[in-house]
Scaffold this active site. Structure first.
Site, mmCIF file in Angstrom:
data_model
loop_
_atom_site.group_PDB
_atom_site.id
_atom_site.type_symbol
_atom_site.label_atom_id
_atom_site.label_comp_id
_atom_site.label_asym_id
_atom_site.label_seq_id
_atom_site.Cartn_x
_atom_site.Cartn_y
_atom_site.Cartn_z
ATOM 1 N N ASP A 63 0.872 -1.163 0.000
ATOM 2 C CA ASP A 63 0.000 0.000 0.000
ATOM 3 C C ASP A 63 0.914 1.219 0.000
ATOM 4 O OD1 ASP A 63 -2.302 1.673 0.397
ATOM 5 O OD2 ASP A 63 -1.800 1.741 2.540
ATOM 6 N N ASP A 65 -0.283 5.097 0.768
ATOM 7 C CA ASP A 65 -0.610 6.087 1.788
ATOM 8 C C ASP A 65 -0.522 5.486 3.187
ATOM 9 O OD1 ASP A 65 -1.088 7.810 -0.288
ATOM 10 O OD2 ASP A 65 -3.270 7.699 -0.160
#
Length: 264
Positions: A63, A65
């Site tokens: 991922d 963010d």
């Protein structure tokens, strides 16, 4: 690409693990989050096992963010464009489950309406901050011949500079793409991208899997519930709480770290 270090793939469970791994005690090294606010000795889980999983894994998906970078890209962009409070309200409603991910994405972009110039100015004036030890960890993975992908519900244009900084191919980014009119004004987002909808990260990993042998081992690393839910088709999930600790993810993840140094 078979297992060579004693970790075997069996059935997938709901806590981010695709196998039953035994023989290594779960420990947490005393490495701090950047804000120093969390007692990591209590928050980590099965760190040594997680490091073993990384050793065995062929493909590592991240991922972006609050995982690869410290910020949440859409929130930062909204604030930069003077729409922070309006977008925050939509985000809160989305997290409460009152709308789909794609509807929430559309509503937030309709509020922000970022132009190409604003995106360019944002990237120049507010560059993303890499998470602690992520660059060294990526270099470590690359030295071991691991394939690395970035899978995000954020925006491709905001992630590209991060990928370049980390030496990750731009073709290994799965993220949402913004579309603009000929004059540079915001037009829409590409709804065909898997990351634009619920379950998109799992769909992206399924697409990645099609390019590799069936016995390829894939590990997803992230801070959020959408990352945890990428198993399957990922074999393993390692939760990351080095920037934001999300209690539900920390509770459900069988493997949980707060610093990428713990996986090296």
């Amino acid at each position: 690409m078979n297992s060579t270090i004693g970790l075997s793939v069996a059935r997938t469970t709901s806590n981010g693990c695709a196998s039953s791994l035994i023989g290594v005690a779960g420990t947490c090294h005393a490495v701090g989050m950047h804000n120093g606010s969390v007692d990591n000795q209590q928050k980590c889980r099965n760190v040594e096992l997680a490091a073993k999983i990384i050793e065995q894994t062929n493909i590592v998906c991240f991922d972006v963010d609050s995982t690869v970078i410290r910020e949440e890209g859409i929130d930062e962009l909204a604030d930069f464009c003077g729409k922070g409070s309006e977008v925050a309200r939509v985000t809160k409603d989305a997290m409460a489950g009152t709308m789909t991910f794609q509807d929430a994405l559309k509503m937030r972009l309709d509020i922000i309406q970022p132009s190409q110039k604003q995106i360019s100015d944002f990237l120049r004036e507010r560059p993303s901050t890499l998470s602690r030890n992520i660059k060294r960890f990526i270099q470590h993975l690359q030295s071991k011949g691991k394939e690395i992908y970035l899978i995000s519900g954020g925006f491709h244009s905001l992630i590209e500079p991060v990928a370049i900084d980390l030496g990750i191919s731009l073709k290994n980014i799965y993220a949402n793409k913004l579309m603009f009119f000929y004059n540079g004004d915001y037009a829409d987002f590409d709804a065909s991208q898997p990351t634009s909808r619920s379950g998109g990260k799992a769909e992206a990993i399924a697409n990645i899997r099609q390019m590799y042998p069936k016995d390829t081992l894939v590990t997803m690393i992230g801070d959020g519930a959408t990352d945890l839910e990428a198993v399957p088709p990922a074999n393993y999930f390692i939760g990351f709480g080095g920037n934001v600790l999300r209690p539900e993810v920390q509770k459900r993840a069988q493997y949980y770290i707060t610093d990428f140094e713990q996986l090296m």
